[in-house]
Write a protein that holds these residues in place. Structure first.
Motif, short mmCIF file in Angstrom:
data_model
loop_
_atom_site.label_atom_id
_atom_site.label_comp_id
_atom_site.label_asym_id
_atom_site.label_seq_id
_atom_site.Cartn_x
_atom_site.Cartn_y
_atom_site.Cartn_z
N GLN A 162 0.84 -1.21 0.00
CA GLN A 162 0.00 0.00 0.00
C GLN A 162 0.87 1.26 0.00
O GLN A 162 0.57 2.24 -0.67
CB GLN A 162 -0.90 0.00 1.23
CG GLN A 162 -1.86 -1.17 1.23
CD GLN A 162 -3.06 -0.90 2.12
OE1 GLN A 162 -3.17 0.17 2.69
NE2 GLN A 162 -3.95 -1.86 2.22
N ARG A 197 2.07 1.76 -3.43
CA ARG A 197 1.03 2.26 -4.34
C ARG A 197 0.78 3.75 -4.12
O ARG A 197 0.52 4.50 -5.06
CB ARG A 197 -0.26 1.45 -4.16
CG ARG A 197 -0.18 0.14 -4.98
CD ARG A 197 -1.15 -0.89 -4.51
NE ARG A 197 -2.54 -0.55 -4.76
CZ ARG A 197 -3.57 -1.23 -4.24
NH1 ARG A 197 -3.33 -2.27 -3.46
NH2 ARG A 197 -4.80 -0.89 -4.51
N SER A 206 1.17 6.63 -6.88
CA SER A 206 0.04 7.52 -7.16
C SER A 206 0.46 8.99 -6.98
O SER A 206 0.12 9.84 -7.80
CB SER A 206 -1.11 7.15 -6.24
OG SER A 206 -2.06 8.15 -6.24
N LEU A 235 -6.82 4.58 -2.89
CA LEU A 235 -6.40 3.26 -2.43
C LEU A 235 -7.53 2.60 -1.64
O LEU A 235 -7.86 1.42 -1.84
CB LEU A 235 -5.15 3.39 -1.56
CG LEU A 235 -4.53 2.10 -1.08
CD1 LEU A 235 -3.72 1.45 -2.19
CD2 LEU A 235 -3.61 2.36 0.12
#
Ligand code: PLP
Length: 428
Positions: free
Chosen positions: A368, A371, A375, A420
């Motif tokens: 996470q 990510r 992003s 997310l």
């Protein structure tokens, strides 16, 4: 791919990230990096906590340029030169208490190695205690005292005579106090070493370990134990130094005077320089022939460093870091209350971490964190990822970052966390 990335692929050994962000840097100014297609990024990682005064501060560039035109190198330990002498004097003025004399090297790891050697020579004792979760560099000696297997993987065997002490982690082990850790240190000295311990090394705020801020009574309690055993305290300020945490050095928050302080990274705003600073009598343990570095204390780097430190002072960057840090932490606290995937937000000044977790047992969520980094990159914001479990987003921008740039970065982070969360909900 583009031609620069292709050349990297063919000729550069990159052994840090699995895949590097697909940007090729063209220029950098203040808190902004610009790539070769003209896209701007707000740099919330500052080239890994280096560009504290901002990228390419005019005063730093001018000082380096001026010195470049005079002479680049003479070997500062062979021939006298002004830049290293002036910088060493400045280091004596800005480091805590009786710290006075400096040896300059080229990097953090090299300065750490020098500090360990000096502590051994001064105390005549061989062993070292470091912190669990601590990080001190990628050379054999500095890795040997690094308390993080993810950084040591595939590099052993390491130097003997090193023990690791626990530190209070207010998120992962709430009930463990500074007093408990001081008691553990005492027990480690007694039961895990031969008693021949010359140095204890610690980062006042742990960077690579995941932005861990020990409680403010921690180092005073530790120092009491060290003093009872005549063990030197080496403060590794490589990442936390030069205004990053809201004071010139992070150890100032703890009211403790180290015996040796190690610095690098932000010292010269990106020119390679590392340093160890200590008291007169400890410095005297280095006898002729004991220590050396060909490039250490390079005149161009030293001239840049002196200008850089003056900028930190003149532009009140310590106060600015403290204020910006408080503002960011406040905004992130609000975000944390909205999203359970954020387990913790913490930091000091502009050394800030967001710990990503999953499930009721708060399992570290490195994917996470990754990510969110990707992003943010797409939204024009560069953040770091670190921590012993790779699940901490690191926000360590140049201290000169403006409120507007901070708001832009926080917007990108909030949107990324929100996206997310919706993806996770859709997947469930
Ligand atoms: N010490 C600390 C606390 C660090 O964070 C680092 C690098 O990240 C080092 C030492 C090593 O510095 P360098 O990469 O300049 O060798």
């Amino acid at each position: 791919m583009n031609p620069t990335m292709d050349k990297y692929q063919d000729y550069v050994i990159t052994s840090f990230l699995k895949s590097m962000p697909p940007i090729v840097v063209q220029k950098a100014q203040g808190a902004v990096l610009t790539d070769t297609v003209g896209r701007d990024y707000i740099d919330c990682f500052a080239g890994l906590a280096v560009a504290n005064t901002g990228h390419c501060h005019p005063a730093v560039i001018a000082a380096a340029h001026d010195q470049l035109e005079k002479f680049v190198h003479c070997c500062s330990y062979l021939y006298y030169n002004q830049p290293i002498a002036d910088l060493a004097e400045k280091m004596a003025q800005i480091t805590p208490g009786r710290l006075k004399k400096t040896f300059f090297a080229n990097s953090g790891a090299e300065a750490v190695e020098g500090a360990l050697k000096l502590a051994k020579l001064y105390t005549g004792k061989q062993e070292v205690i470091a912190l669990q979760c601590g990080f001190h560099g990628r050379t054999l000696g500095s890795l040997s005292i690094t308390g993080n297997s993810s950084r040591k993987r595939r590099g052993g065997p390491y130097a003997p005579g090193v023990s690791f002490a626990p530190l209070p982690n207010r998120y992962r082990s709430r009930s463990v106090t500074s007093e408990d850790c001081a008691r553990s240190l005492q027990e480690i000295i007694r039961f895990c070493t031969s008693g021949d311990v010359g140095a204890f090394i610690a980062e006042p705020v742990l960077g690579e370990g995941g932005i861990i801020v020990p409680p403010f009574d921690y180092f005073a309690r530790v120092k009491e134990v060290l003093d009872r055993h005549n063990i030197l305290f080496i403060a590794d300020e490589v990442q936390s130094g030069f205004g990053r945490t809201g004071t010139m050095f992070a150890i100032e928050h703890y009211g403790v005077e180290p015996d040796i302080m190690v610095t690098a990274k932000a010292i010269a705003a990106g020119l390679p320089l590392g340093a160890l600073t200590t008291r007169d009598e400890i410095a005297a343990a280095f006898q002729p022939g004991d220590h050396f570095s060909t490039f250490g204390g390079n005149p161009v780097c030293c001239a840049a460093a002196l200008a850089n430190i003056r900028v930190i002072e003149q532009e009140n960057l310590c106060d600015k870091a403290a204020q910006s840090g408080k503002y960011i932490l406040g905004r992130l606290e609000a975000l944390k209350r909205q999203f359970p995937s954020i387990g913790d937000v913490r930091g000091l000044g502009l050394m800030i971490g967001i710990e990503m977790v999953a499930g009721d047992d708060l399992k570290p969520a490195p994917a996470q964190a990754e990510r969110i980094r990707e992003s943010c990159l797409k939204k024009g914001v560069l953040v770091g990822v670190g921590g012993v479990d790779g699940n901490v987003i690191r926000i360590q921008p140049p201290l000169v970052i403006s409120r507007e740039q901070i708001d832009f970065a926080l917007q990108a982070i909030s949107e990324s966390v929100e996206e997310l969360a919706s993806q996770e909900t859709a997947r469930a």
